[in-house]
Scaffold this active site. Structure first.
Site, short mmCIF file in Angstrom:
data_model
loop_
_atom_site.label_atom_id
_atom_site.label_comp_id
_atom_site.label_asym_id
_atom_site.label_seq_id
_atom_site.Cartn_x
_atom_site.Cartn_y
_atom_site.Cartn_z
N GLU A 124 83.83 22.28 11.15
CA GLU A 124 83.50 21.59 12.39
C GLU A 124 83.05 20.17 12.06
O GLU A 124 82.52 19.92 10.96
CB GLU A 124 82.36 22.35 13.09
CG GLU A 124 81.88 21.68 14.36
CD GLU A 124 80.96 22.58 15.19
OE1 GLU A 124 80.62 23.70 14.75
OE2 GLU A 124 80.59 22.15 16.30
N ASN A 168 80.63 23.74 18.77
CA ASN A 168 80.03 23.04 19.90
C ASN A 168 80.55 21.61 20.02
O ASN A 168 80.63 21.05 21.11
CB ASN A 168 78.50 23.03 19.75
CG ASN A 168 77.91 24.44 19.76
OD1 ASN A 168 78.56 25.39 20.20
ND2 ASN A 168 76.69 24.59 19.28
N ASN A 227 85.09 26.68 23.25
CA ASN A 227 84.16 27.30 22.31
C ASN A 227 82.89 27.72 23.03
O ASN A 227 82.29 26.92 23.77
CB ASN A 227 83.78 26.30 21.21
CG ASN A 227 82.74 26.84 20.27
OD1 ASN A 227 83.01 27.73 19.47
ND2 ASN A 227 81.51 26.33 20.37
N GLU A 228 82.49 28.96 22.84
CA GLU A 228 81.19 29.48 23.34
C GLU A 228 80.84 28.93 24.72
O GLU A 228 79.75 28.38 24.92
CB GLU A 228 80.07 29.16 22.33
CG GLU A 228 80.27 29.88 21.01
CD GLU A 228 79.08 29.78 20.05
OE1 GLU A 228 78.14 29.01 20.30
OE2 GLU A 228 79.12 30.50 19.03
N TYR A 258 76.05 35.55 13.90
CA TYR A 258 75.35 35.17 12.67
C TYR A 258 74.15 36.11 12.56
O TYR A 258 73.50 36.40 13.56
CB TYR A 258 74.84 33.73 12.75
CG TYR A 258 75.94 32.70 12.92
CD1 TYR A 258 76.57 32.15 11.81
CD2 TYR A 258 76.36 32.29 14.19
CE1 TYR A 258 77.57 31.20 11.95
CE2 TYR A 258 77.36 31.36 14.34
CZ TYR A 258 77.97 30.82 13.22
OH TYR A 258 78.97 29.88 13.37
N GLU A 310 83.72 33.22 14.28
CA GLU A 310 82.51 32.68 13.63
C GLU A 310 81.68 33.87 13.16
O GLU A 310 81.21 34.66 13.99
CB GLU A 310 81.68 31.82 14.58
CG GLU A 310 82.30 30.46 14.87
CD GLU A 310 81.38 29.53 15.65
OE1 GLU A 310 80.15 29.58 15.44
OE2 GLU A 310 81.93 28.77 16.47
N GLN A 327 80.43 28.38 8.09
CA GLN A 327 81.57 27.50 8.00
C GLN A 327 82.01 27.40 6.54
O GLN A 327 81.64 28.28 5.76
CB GLN A 327 81.21 26.15 8.58
CG GLN A 327 80.87 26.25 10.07
CD GLN A 327 80.74 24.89 10.76
OE1 GLN A 327 81.12 23.86 10.24
NE2 GLN A 327 80.15 24.89 11.96
O1 AHR Z 1 79.01 27.21 13.44
C1 AHR Z 1 77.94 26.50 13.97
C2 AHR Z 1 77.83 26.60 15.48
O2 AHR Z 1 77.50 27.92 15.83
C3 AHR Z 1 79.10 26.33 16.24
O3 AHR Z 1 79.27 25.00 16.53
C4 AHR Z 1 78.91 27.12 17.50
O4 AHR Z 1 80.12 27.56 18.02
C5 AHR Z 1 77.98 28.24 17.11
O5 AHR Z 1 76.93 28.38 17.99
#
Ligand code: AHR
Length: 537
Positions: free
Chosen positions: A48, A93, A193-194, A265, A313, A370
């Site tokens: 990103e 994001n 995204n999200e 995560y 992700e 990432q």
């Molecule tokens: O990967 C980091 C961030 O985590 C990304 O930009 C977003 O999609 C997620 O919240």
């Protein structure tokens, strides 16, 4: 042996620290108990425009190792070893405020803007063309996102025309005028995204997003019917609208999309390692729940079309936040979220990978989030060295050896209870049969922090020949980390001198690992990750 494997340190089995043996487990891997072929895209990652992922990460024109385009070759060498299928780009994001036109054409004329997602300055020196060319050079495909935050269907269609149409239209000719005669031919696209997250630039309700995703998908597929599209699922499993969001979005766009995204995560913020290591079970439930919703909506629609999952992700993410570091805002390559991963993190990453393999029937794409500097396995110093985190290794070996067909690993063994759940198996296992049926590869994690696991793996339907590779991550303290100066957490390639079949028995000089005509017996050290590749007939 693969070139990447030779990087590991070698040690005899006796050098690996082991704990007292008091627990035993049994695994059955049956040749005809097939989960699914594993999609190569399970081994993908994500870059990103965030932190130093791009500027100071993959791209640093002043670095001595930079190529003529400004990309660091010392970094791309480490990326290439991972044999990634796709890299998701440009966010995240960041995507929800991105104007792709800023990043094409004459570099000197590109606008510098504020990125409101990460409070950084975006110089637009890397854009769609540079990234697509970079991917091509290192043999990886881009998984591109379209901005459905501040922008919408027309801009998405324009970008697709710019990337994939050969010539003779406004945007394809614009690309050619920018020096890229050949179309980039990008086949995998994310619809935003999200979009459920309040942190997202121009977040949407499920209804709003479902509608715009549907209309954008229609236009994009009319522009290029050969593309595949990923719609946004929930940002993570504990979002208040989780479940409702997935159903609503899919009801709007099911027939036009191919995948629904999952993001997750896991954190170890309170130091409760058994609970932390149990999170892969939660990941498993998350996958099964979302797959169930996809099936439900499919049934509702009465269609033959399947929507599969894109876990685009996934990772561990917490240390940096805990440290309360707040780098200066409005800088280029603002160094945010530079996690330093420890050995416990590597174990969970290994377990999350086995979870993805064990759900290969529904998860077709997965991106370790990432790749460089930002919550990443590969780290760089500005104008300096590149170094590898603990988490690089389970990903590397699962990517290299985890290709083929996933077979069910039926585990019976000791379990534990913790804050994250009860009945958590100490043993995690995934089994992969290579496409040419010459290797069966096992990934094994012992989550017990103090006891080794005496494990018997029965292999009905296989004729094992010998152990071809055996790589271990074990014997480190759970909070051991690698840095630019020292890399104590390295995998060990165990020396195997397998004998020939004699009287139905397989001889081996191994002390902790014995292969017979129909089973593998192995002692898994406490808190360990292992990859065992068995040659079969
Ligand atoms: O990967 C980091 C961030 O985590 C990304 O930009 C977003 O999609 C997620 O919240």
């Amino acid at each position: 042996m693969n070139a990447s494997v030779s990087e590991t340190t070698s040690a005899s089995v006796s050098e690996i620290p082991s704990a007292s043996v008091s627990l035993s487990a049994f695994v059955r891997i049956c040749a005809d108990n097939i989960i699914s072929p594993i999609d190569d895209r399970l081994y993908s990652s994500f870059i990103e425009h965030m932190g130093r992922a791009v500027y100071g990460g993959i791209f640093e024109p002043e670095h001595p190792a930079a190529d003529t385009q400004g990309f660091r070759t010392d970094v791309s060498e480490q990326i290439e070893k991972l044999r990634l299928s796709h890299i998701r780009y440009p966010g995240g994001n960041f995507l929800s405020g991105y104007q792709w036109e800023d990043g094409v054409g004459d570099r000197a004329a590109r606008p510098v803007r504020r990125d409101l997602a990460w409070f950084a300055v975006e110089p637009n020196q890397v854009g769609i063309n540079e990234f697509a060319a970079y991917c091509k050079k290192i043999g990886i495909k881009p998984m591109m996102g379209v901005n459905l935050g501040t922008r919408g269907p027309q801009d998405a269609a324009n970008l697709l025309e710019y990337c994939n149409v050969e010539s003779g239209t406004y945007y394809s000719d614009l690309r050619r005028s920018h020096g890229y005669e050949e179309p980039h031919d990008i086949k995998l696209w994310c619809l935003g995204n999200e979009m459920d997250g309040p942190w997202q630039i121009c977040a949407k309700t499920a209804e709003e997003y479902g509608r715009i995703a549907c209309e954008t998908a229609k236009m994009m597929k009319w522009m290029d019917p050969a593309i595949e599209l990923v719609a946004c699922g929930s940002s993570y499993r504990t979002m208040p609208s989780y479940g409702t969001w997935e159903r609503t979005v899919l009801r709007h766009c099911h027939q036009y999309v191919d995948y629904l995204s999952l993001h997750q995560y896991y954190q170890n913020s309170d130091g409760d390692i058994p609970s932390f290591l149990a999170r892969s079970n939660e990941m498993d439930s998350f996958i099964k729940e979302v797959a169930g919703i996809c099936r439900e909506v499919k049934q509702e629609k009465g269609t033959a079309h399947d929507v599969f999952l894109s876990f685009d992700e996934w990772n561990v993410w917490y240390h940096f936040q805990k440290a309360g570091i707040e780098p200066e805002k409005w800088t280029i390559g603002r160094p945010i979220e530079e996690e330093v991963y420890d050995f416990a993190d590597a174990l969970l990453v290994g377990s999350m990978l086995t979870t993805l393999i064990n759900n290969a029937d529904v998860v077709k794409i997965a991106c370790l989030a990432q790749l460089v500097n930002t919550i990443a396995p590969i780290m760089t110093e500005n104008n300096g060295r590149v170094w590898l985190q603990t988490t690089y290794y389970p990903f590397l070996y699962t990517s290299l050896y985890g290709r083929g067909t996933a077979l069910a690993a039926e585990i019976s063994g000791p379990v534990y209870d913790c804050a994250a759940g009860s009945g958590i198996s100490y043993l995690d296992c995934a089994a992969v049969l290579s496409d040419d049926h010459t290797f069966l590869t096992l990934f094994l994690i012992n989550k017990h922090l103090s006891e080794s696991l005496q494990t018997a793996v029965s292999l009905p339907g296989f004729t094992p020949l010998h152990i071809a590779e055996h790589i271990t991550l074990a014997g480190f303290s759970l909070n051991a980390v690698n840095t630019a100066d020292a890399s104590p957490v390295l995998p060990v390639t165990n020396q195997t001198v397998a004998g020939q079949m004699a009287d139905g028995q397989m001889a081996s000089d191994r002390t902790d690992c014995r292969l017979t005509a129909d089973r593998l017996e192995i002692s898994l050290p406490a808190a360990s990750w292992q990859m065992i590749q068995i040659a079969i007939m």
